[in-house]
Scaffold this motif. Structure first.
Motif, short mmCIF file in Angstrom:
data_model
loop_
_atom_site.label_atom_id
_atom_site.label_comp_id
_atom_site.label_asym_id
_atom_site.label_seq_id
_atom_site.Cartn_x
_atom_site.Cartn_y
_atom_site.Cartn_z
N LYS A 322 0.82 -1.22 0.00
CA LYS A 322 0.00 0.00 0.00
C LYS A 322 0.85 1.26 0.00
N GLU A 323 1.94 1.22 0.79
CA GLU A 323 2.79 2.41 0.86
C GLU A 323 3.40 2.71 -0.50
N GLY A 324 3.75 1.65 -1.25
CA GLY A 324 4.31 1.86 -2.57
C GLY A 324 3.29 2.43 -3.54
N VAL A 325 2.02 1.99 -3.42
CA VAL A 325 0.97 2.52 -4.30
C VAL A 325 0.67 3.97 -3.97
N SER A 326 0.55 4.28 -2.67
CA SER A 326 0.12 5.62 -2.27
C SER A 326 1.21 6.67 -2.44
N THR A 327 2.44 6.25 -2.69
CA THR A 327 3.52 7.24 -2.85
C THR A 327 4.12 7.13 -4.25
N ALA A 328 5.09 6.25 -4.42
CA ALA A 328 5.85 6.19 -5.68
C ALA A 328 4.97 5.84 -6.88
N PHE A 329 4.16 4.79 -6.76
CA PHE A 329 3.32 4.37 -7.88
C PHE A 329 2.40 5.50 -8.33
N LEU A 330 1.73 6.13 -7.38
CA LEU A 330 0.78 7.18 -7.71
C LEU A 330 1.48 8.41 -8.28
N GLN A 331 2.64 8.76 -7.74
CA GLN A 331 3.38 9.91 -8.26
C GLN A 331 3.78 9.71 -9.71
N VAL A 332 4.29 8.52 -10.03
CA VAL A 332 4.69 8.25 -11.42
C VAL A 332 3.47 8.25 -12.34
N ALA A 333 2.38 7.62 -11.89
CA ALA A 333 1.18 7.55 -12.72
C ALA A 333 0.63 8.94 -12.99
N VAL A 334 0.60 9.80 -11.98
CA VAL A 334 0.11 11.17 -12.16
C VAL A 334 1.01 11.93 -13.13
N ARG A 335 2.31 11.78 -12.99
CA ARG A 335 3.24 12.49 -13.87
C ARG A 335 3.06 12.05 -15.32
N LEU A 336 2.97 10.75 -15.54
CA LEU A 336 2.80 10.25 -16.91
C LEU A 336 1.47 10.71 -17.50
N GLN A 337 0.42 10.68 -16.70
CA GLN A 337 -0.88 11.12 -17.21
C GLN A 337 -0.86 12.59 -17.61
N ARG A 338 -0.19 13.41 -16.83
CA ARG A 338 -0.13 14.84 -17.14
C ARG A 338 0.63 15.08 -18.44
N ILE A 339 1.74 14.36 -18.65
CA ILE A 339 2.52 14.56 -19.87
C ILE A 339 1.72 14.12 -21.09
N VAL A 340 1.06 12.95 -20.99
CA VAL A 340 0.27 12.46 -22.12
C VAL A 340 -0.89 13.41 -22.41
N ALA A 341 -1.54 13.91 -21.36
CA ALA A 341 -2.65 14.84 -21.56
C ALA A 341 -2.18 16.15 -22.18
N PHE A 342 -0.92 16.50 -21.99
CA PHE A 342 -0.37 17.76 -22.47
C PHE A 342 0.14 17.67 -23.91
N LEU A 343 0.14 16.47 -24.49
CA LEU A 343 0.64 16.32 -25.86
C LEU A 343 -0.15 17.21 -26.81
N PRO A 344 0.51 17.85 -27.77
CA PRO A 344 -0.20 18.71 -28.72
C PRO A 344 -1.32 17.95 -29.42
N ARG A 345 -2.39 18.65 -29.69
CA ARG A 345 -3.56 18.02 -30.29
C ARG A 345 -4.05 18.83 -31.48
N GLN A 346 -5.01 18.26 -32.18
CA GLN A 346 -5.63 18.99 -33.28
C GLN A 346 -6.29 20.27 -32.77
N SER A 347 -6.19 21.32 -33.56
CA SER A 347 -6.88 22.56 -33.21
C SER A 347 -8.24 22.57 -33.88
N PRO A 348 -9.32 22.68 -33.10
CA PRO A 348 -10.66 22.67 -33.71
C PRO A 348 -10.84 23.75 -34.78
#
Length: 432
Positions: A322-348
């Motif tokens: 649990k400690e690994g999920v609530s700290t390191a695992f979650l931090q990495v997952a949040v960081r990766l999600q933010r970078i992927v969400a920030f990828l350039p996209r089509q402009s409407p």
């Protein structure tokens, strides 16, 4: 963009086909089959386990969970139990409230089926075929509840449905108002009516014994349902109430599923990029922005996501719980999600002008095709779901989660979740 935003909501409506990037003829040819890869895939499909070199512990766990051995007339027979696609046998298990419910269900169903088989009609005009039909329905419902509670892939709505079939309207997820054996509905009520298992049909001690068997059967089912009602919120990691804390075993099974799906989605993104003539060598030189500043190669990002989904995420769960999920695992997952969400996209509005920091001018037009953008959007959705499932998992009470930015009990939101990420720039106004 926060974890609750949908990256795909800002994309233009998808077209039937990207006419500028038709599938090249070479893509329609059948690639040579690698026997080793084919064997790995076949083993993974049978065992519900993702192949990892040297992972003997996981292989033995998957093999044990997928085959049930029984002695029959002096020889051993193996029965295969499908485990579902891409479930890591060495991650997650039936634990906590679900394990308790499964143990109760095994005992209750075994005894209930014995009582069920002992019942005989008290009505003189009972229809034997109808009576046996309702007996079979009750037996089927009970066995399905037991099997579902024993499965790491528990489907909460399916368990709810079988209790509803057994008890009728009494199986609402509130205090059951009509669980008296003489008034219970569902298949139990139909069984009672078909057999005439009510006080008005009782004349002898033996007949009252039969009625008592039905009363006991109903009490066991109602007791099992009440235990299910009390534990169901913590069993299902996908539907946690606000402030909820799921049982760790089922939550890890859910994370294992999502990690496997994420790794597969990375491969789909790479495939879509190839269809628009962006090859592996191109991925290593194409730069994409980091919301925290700077940039990284697109190939490096995709490898990071895939390594996390295939190896790193599981290792963090196995090594630190649990400690690994609530700290390191979650931090990495949040960081990766933010970078992927920030990828350039089509402009409407079709505005593809380069703005400092968006790297739009360095990315080829194929990157902004619908097929690539939709594949990236689905990858972002998988990562968002991983973060959502991992956020309610808490480490042991009294442990120090680290600094104020760490996702744990000491985090700034006071709920143990990750630090809310800053929203990315408003690219509609800047042309990003």
């Amino acid at each position: 963009m926060t974890i609750n935003d949908d990256r795909g909501a800002t994309l233009p409506r998808p077209q039937d086909i990207d006419s500028a990037y038709p599938i090249p003829p070479g893509q329609l040819t059948v690639a040579p089959v690698n026997p080793g890869k084919l064997a790995e895939q076949a083993i993974g499909d049978v065992l519900g386990w993702k192949w990892r070199e040297g992972d003997t512990k996981g292989f033995v766990a998957a093999l044990t969970g997928s085959f049930k051995l029984t002695e029959v007339r002096g020889h051993t027979e193996a029965a295969w139990t499908p485990r579902g696609y891409a479930i890591q046998a060495d991650l997650g298990a039936v634990t906590g409230g679900q394990a308790s419910m499964a143990a109760r269900a095994r005992s209750a169903v075994k005894d209930s089926v014995a009582l069920l088989d002992s019942l005989r009609p008290l009505r003189t005009n009972a229809d034997p075929e109808n009576a046996e039909g309702f007996r079979s329905l009750v037996r089927h419902d009970l066995e399905q509840i037991r099997q579902e509670l024993e499965s790491p892939l528990i489907r909460v709505p399916r368990v709810d449905q079988f209790f509803l079939l057994l008890l009728g309207n009494a199986a609402a997820l509130t205090v059951p108002p009509g669980t008296d054996p003489d008034r219970v509905g569902g298949h139990l009520g139909q069984l009672r009516d078909a057999f005439g298992l009510v006080g008005g049909q009782v004349n002898t001690i033996e007949e009252e014994r039969i009625q008592t068997s039905f009363i006991t059967l109903t009490d066991w089912v109602v007791s099992l349902f009440r235990g299910w009602r009390d534990a169901r919120d913590r069993i299902d990691p996908f539907n946690q109430p606000p402030g909820g804390s799921p049982f760790f075993g089922p939550a890890v099974v859910a994370l294992s599923q999502l990690l496997a799906a994420t790794a597969q989605q990375v491969d789909e993104v790479v495939d879509m990029l190839r269809l628009v003539y962006i090859q592996q060598a191109d991925l290593e030189v194409l730069r994409v922005p980091d919301p925290d500043g700077g940039s990284m190669s697109l190939g490096g990002l995709l490898r990071w996501v895939r390594d996390f989904a295939t190896f790193e995420g599981g290792q963090l769960i196995e090594s630190a719980g649990k400690e690994g999920v609530s700290t390191a695992f979650l931090q990495v997952a949040v960081r990766l999600q933010r970078i992927v969400a920030f990828l350039p996209r089509q402009s409407p509005n079709g505005d593809n002008r380069d703005v400092p920091g968006n790297y739009r001018a360095t990315l080829p037009p194929g990157f902004f095709s619908s097929r690539v953008q939709r594949a990236i959007d689905e990858l972002d959705d998988h990562l968002q779901e991983i973060v959502r499932i991992a956020q309610p998992i808490r480490g042991p009470e009294g442990t120090d989660s680290g600094g104020p930015d760490d996702p744990g009990p000491g985090g700034p939101d006071g709920r143990g979740g990750p630090t809310p990420p800053p929203a990315p720039p408003q690219r509609k106004q800047t042309g990003q």
